[in-house]
Design a protein around this motif. Structure first.
Motif, short mmCIF file in Angstrom:
data_model
loop_
_atom_site.label_atom_id
_atom_site.label_comp_id
_atom_site.label_asym_id
_atom_site.label_seq_id
_atom_site.Cartn_x
_atom_site.Cartn_y
_atom_site.Cartn_z
N LYS A 296 0.43 -1.55 0.11
CA LYS A 296 -0.01 -0.23 0.10
C LYS A 296 1.19 1.17 0.16
O LYS A 296 0.67 2.46 -0.88
N TYR A 297 1.90 0.94 0.80
CA TYR A 297 2.99 2.38 1.23
C TYR A 297 3.77 2.62 -0.60
O TYR A 297 3.78 3.43 -0.66
N VAL B 276 2.13 10.94 -0.32
CA VAL B 276 1.84 11.26 0.97
C VAL B 276 2.73 11.61 1.93
O VAL B 276 3.87 11.00 1.15
N ARG B 277 3.26 11.11 3.08
CA ARG B 277 4.30 12.37 3.95
C ARG B 277 3.90 11.18 5.47
O ARG B 277 3.09 11.75 5.60
N ASP C 224 3.77 12.86 8.53
CA ASP C 224 2.55 12.81 8.78
C ASP C 224 0.81 13.22 9.01
O ASP C 224 -0.15 13.13 9.38
N ASP C 225 0.72 12.32 7.56
CA ASP C 225 -0.36 12.20 6.46
C ASP C 225 -1.15 10.80 7.84
O ASP C 225 0.07 9.78 7.88
N GLU C 226 -2.65 10.66 7.61
CA GLU C 226 -2.80 10.40 8.68
C GLU C 226 -3.82 9.23 7.17
O GLU C 226 -4.37 9.54 6.60
N ILE C 227 -3.32 7.89 7.06
CA ILE C 227 -3.33 6.52 6.13
C ILE C 227 -5.06 6.25 7.32
O ILE C 227 -4.23 5.00 7.82
N PRO C 228 -5.82 5.76 5.72
CA PRO C 228 -6.95 4.42 6.34
C PRO C 228 -6.43 3.49 5.70
O PRO C 228 -6.04 3.60 4.92
N ASN C 229 -7.34 2.68 6.34
CA ASN C 229 -7.40 1.43 6.72
C ASN C 229 -5.21 0.25 6.21
O ASN C 229 -5.91 -0.47 5.70
N LEU C 230 -4.29 1.04 6.54
CA LEU C 230 -3.43 0.63 6.15
C LEU C 230 -3.18 -0.91 7.03
O LEU C 230 -2.30 -1.40 6.73
N ILE C 231 -3.55 -0.70 8.77
CA ILE C 231 -3.12 -1.83 8.31
C ILE C 231 -4.57 -2.51 9.17
O ILE C 231 -5.55 -1.59 9.70
N PRO C 232 -4.44 -3.75 8.21
CA PRO C 232 -6.30 -4.09 9.17
C PRO C 232 -6.32 -4.57 11.05
O PRO C 232 -5.73 -4.70 11.32
N GLY C 233 -8.23 -3.91 10.72
CA GLY C 233 -7.85 -3.93 12.46
C GLY C 233 -8.41 -2.26 12.83
O GLY C 233 -8.06 -2.36 13.86
N LEU C 234 -7.70 -0.96 11.96
CA LEU C 234 -7.22 0.71 12.55
C LEU C 234 -7.68 1.10 11.59
O LEU C 234 -6.59 1.03 10.74
N PRO C 235 -8.91 1.29 11.57
CA PRO C 235 -9.14 2.15 10.72
C PRO C 235 -8.55 3.35 10.06
O PRO C 235 -8.37 4.00 9.33
N ILE D 154 4.01 3.93 12.14
CA ILE D 154 4.32 2.98 11.51
C ILE D 154 5.31 2.37 12.06
O ILE D 154 6.36 3.34 11.91
N PRO D 155 5.60 1.22 12.60
CA PRO D 155 7.06 0.77 13.15
C PRO D 155 8.82 1.04 11.92
O PRO D 155 8.08 0.51 10.61
N LYS D 156 9.22 1.46 12.19
CA LYS D 156 10.58 2.41 10.90
C LYS D 156 10.63 0.74 10.44
O LYS D 156 11.34 0.54 9.10
N GLU D 157 10.72 -0.11 10.50
CA GLU D 157 11.57 -1.79 10.20
C GLU D 157 10.08 -2.18 8.95
O GLU D 157 10.64 -2.66 8.82
N VAL D 158 8.88 -1.32 9.45
CA VAL D 158 7.96 -2.27 8.80
C VAL D 158 8.21 -1.25 7.18
O VAL D 158 8.50 -2.67 5.37
N ILE D 159 8.37 0.19 6.76
CA ILE D 159 8.56 0.58 5.31
C ILE D 159 10.00 1.74 5.39
O ILE D 159 9.95 2.48 4.52
N PHE D 160 10.27 1.73 6.59
CA PHE D 160 11.25 3.09 6.27
C PHE D 160 13.09 2.36 6.96
O PHE D 160 12.70 1.42 7.88
N GLY D 161 13.45 3.40 6.96
CA GLY D 161 15.19 3.07 7.23
C GLY D 161 15.75 2.08 6.46
O GLY D 161 15.48 1.71 5.38
N ASP D 162 16.38 0.78 6.92
CA ASP D 162 17.11 -0.42 6.45
C ASP D 162 16.44 -1.67 6.04
O ASP D 162 16.70 -2.06 7.59
N LEU D 163 15.36 -1.75 5.52
CA LEU D 163 14.42 -3.08 4.62
C LEU D 163 16.06 -4.18 4.81
O LEU D 163 14.78 -5.42 5.14
N GLU D 164 17.19 -3.88 4.65
CA GLU D 164 17.96 -4.97 4.43
C GLU D 164 18.33 -5.84 5.68
O GLU D 164 19.70 -6.50 6.15
N SER D 165 18.82 -4.77 6.67
CA SER D 165 19.15 -4.92 7.95
C SER D 165 19.20 -6.37 8.68
O SER D 165 17.45 -6.86 8.23
#
Length: 677
Positions: free
Chosen positions: A585-586, A593-594, A596-607, A614-625
């Protein structure tokens, strides 16, 4: 009866369409591979009478169950199949439970495993009650399985889009693992039709319950849909592609001889010139489409072999039968030996409804397809044929017309066509045959199934499942932790606990004075061997910090249960579990988006959620660490655990809890530790 074996497996059939035949073929393979195992086979009296006229396997015992129809009922053609399914489902659970009791008494051996049609999701409840493993068999392909497994997610996305899209629109990422799909090709039971009907409800509940099965079998080969397989595999305890069934099944001689001389007629035709036409036993095009199809065949003088029931012949154009048979290029029969026909060198195309068995039989014969889908998985199978595998075409305009059918036949049969269709089909045929060859993927998976099914017992003979429903019995409710830990220790005899240092304090308190060992990753295997030697008792359960995803592989290797402890809340667990979906989705949104933006339904169960939260390990930072990689793998592997424990209470995040509960074998929120320890 005299029993030579010490194992007893019960098989539950969904007695409609091709379901019972395919599962019976699987059971015959299992019975041959495990002759010391008794298989009690539960289906309707009508099916059993037809299939068990001769006992080809002494260790398969048929038992009759009710089809739900009143005893005095006489079929008059007014009860459609879906209504019959509803009647069957109304009695099935009790019928199977009663049948198992009868079979156990007859055989004299307790049932130690269930093998069931995946539609019969409630069998998981019975297996849990009996404390035995269960194996679910999905008789179709990965695409339809994904559609039903992700029903809630698809419905959520559709609700967001429905005012701006129509059935003919192609929607990206609607089904995880499938880059794009036509909205109208989603099985109607997912987003269209009566979503409250018994059949639709059954499919919806199946999608939620199937993750709890010890193994999920798919009637396909894993090389056919690698992306879908890769997506689904972490979600199930064992996802095993064991098909195509027509290549691997232990078949009896054909129940019907080739009385219509199909094969000898095909011998008179030119190679790859004949259109084989068949729509299975359930589907028949309406009269005007039969006329259009016949006219197209005659217009192009396309040689054809058409399997058509006698009642439908009256709808064909006047004189069509006489003209085509007299010219020797057309033959209509009430039944054809389909597998043999498709493998004949004269067949150049298969005109079909797109049912899964037909698609698999065509692929394994290397014959391109022309699909006119009707219902159920026909539609998504047709999408895969035309747009993903690109080994066939769909009839233009959704139904047969003379013009559209002539065009489709020209595309597939023309020797001058350079669309690569035949070459791609040959490549898939090659992959299918390799999968069932020596050391092929389907053969390896079947060997795994044989290990999972009859050998699922503890050393003392008590039936054993991957976890023995360990926490379901030990932790049924959030009762006092002191009693929970006592039950756990008693039930498992010895628990080997692994954790990262930050988890040690809390999990150490959880198990109090009991002997615990805390070792580093590289020492786990060696440490367990040393501990077993010191204690003199085999390790029979692992309790681990959830980060240690690889512990699931070790537990599976040791054939013992695994409990994963998430030392945080449901929101962060959801973020890591749905990491692939969130990244997808990202990727779609990142240019607009930035943080600070609020994103609807990005995580199922969280409107709603702020992107930067979002934890940085999910979509930011070094995703190969190593750390991000560990969390990513954990999100995929954690569904295999016998239980997932969360350091929270379920009333705090009810929507997240409800969503996650469907995905795990036992999802247990065991209260804030600062209050209960």
């Amino acid at each position: 009866m005299e029993i030579t074996g010490k194992r007893h497996v019960s098989v539950f059939i969904f007695p409609f369409a091709s379901h019972p035949f395919i599962l019976l073929n699987l059971v015959r393979r299992l019975a041959s591979a495990a002759p010391a195992v008794v298989f009690s086979f539960f289906s309707t009296a009508k099916f059993n009478r037809a299939q068990f006229t001769e006992r080809d396997c002494d260790n398969i015992l048929p038992y009759d169950i009710s089809d739900g129809l009143p005893e005095e009922y006489v079929y008059d053609g007014k009860v459609v199949e879906e209504a019959q399914i509803g009647l069957f489902l109304g009695v099935a659970e009790e019928e199977f439970k009663r049948g198992v009791q009868v079979a156990e008494k007859d055989v004299g051996v307790r049932v130690s495993c269930l093998v069931v049609d995946a539609f019969l999701w409630s069998s998981g409840d019975l297996a849990e009650e009996m404390k035995i493993p269960w194996v679910a068999f999905w008789i179709a392909g990965s695409s339809s399985l994904s559609a039903h497994f992700y029903t809630d997610l698809i419905r959520q996305k559709y609700d967001e889009l429905k005012d701006s899209v129509g059935p003919d629109d192609e929607i990206p990422n609607l089904i995880p693992g499938l880059p794009v799909v036509r909205l109208g090709d989603i099985p109607k039971e997912v987003i269209f039709g009566d979503l409250e009907s018994p059949f639709v409800t059954m499919l919806h509940k199946m999608g939620g319950a199937i993750t709890k099965a010890t193994a999920v079998l798919v009637n396909s080969f894993q090389e056919l849909d690698p992306d879908l397989t890769k997506n689904l595999s972490p979600t199930f305890n064992n996802l095993l592609h064991i098909g195509p069934s027509n290549l691997v099944s232990k078949q009896n001689s054909p129940s019907k001889l080739d009385k219509s001389c199909c094969m000898s007629w095909l011998d008179t035709q030119n190679p790859r010139s004949v259109a084989y036409v068949s729509f299975g036993t359930v589907c028949t095009p309406p009269p005007h489409e039969l006329v259009a199809l016949a006219e197209a065949l005659e217009e192009g003088k396309t040689p054809f072999l058409w399997s058509l029931n006698n009642d439908s012949k009256k709808h064909l154009p006047s004189g069509f039968l006489d003209r085509t048979s007299a010219n020797g290029w057309g033959k209509i029969v009430p039944w054809a030996p389909q597998v043999q026909v498709l493998n004949h060198c004269s067949i150049g195309v298969y005109v079909t409804h797109g049912g899964w068995n037909s698609v698999m039989e065509s692929i394994t014969a290397g014959v391109p397809l022309i699909c006119r889908p009707f219902f159920a998985d026909n539609l998504i199978n047709t999408w895969m044929v035309e747009r993903v595998w690109r080994v066939g075409v769909r009839i233009e305009g959704k139904s047969f017309t003379k013009h559209g059918t002539c065009g489709a036949l020209q595309v597939v049969l023309s020797s001058s066509s350079d669309n690569g269709l035949k070459q791609r089909m040959e490549a898939l045929k090659d992959l299918a045959h390799k999968s069932v060859g020596p050391n092929g993927s389907s053969i390896r998976n079947f060997k795994t199934l044989v290990d999972v099914t009859p050998e699922c017992a503890t050393p003392n003979g008590r039936p054993y499942s991957y976890g023995e429903l360990f926490v379901a019995n030990a932790l049924p409710n959030s009762t006092a932790l002191s009693s929970q830990s006592a039950v756990v220790i008693t039930y498992c005899r010895m628990i080997y606990l692994t954790a990262y240092p930050r988890d040690m304090f809390m999990t150490g308190k959880l198990l109090g004075k009991h002997k615990l060992l805390f070792l580093g990753e590289e020492e786990f295997k060696r440490g367990i061997q040393g501990a077993e030697k010191d204690v003199g008792v085999r390790v029979s359960c692992l309790v681990v910090g959830a980060f240690l995803w690889f512990s699931g592989d070790l537990a599976e290797e040791m054939k013992i249960p695994l409990v994963a402890f998430w030392n945080a809340g449901s929101s962060s667990l959801s973020a890591h579990f749905y990491i692939n979906l969130i990244r997808q989705k990202y990727d779609e949104l990142k240019d607009s988006v930035r943080p600070d933006d609020e994103i609807p339904n990005l995580i199922p169960g969280l409107p709603m959620i702020r992107l930067g939260d979002i934890p940085k390990e999910v979509i930011f930072g070094d995703l190969e660490s190593p750390f991000a990689t560990m969390l990513h793998k954990m999100g995929g592997a954690i569904t295999r655990a016998t239980a997932v424990l969360v350091n929270s209470f379920q009333e705090l995040d009810p929507d997240l809890t409800n969503n996650l509960s469907l995905l795990f074998n036992n999802f247990l929120l065991i209260d804030p530790f600062n209050l209960v320890l």
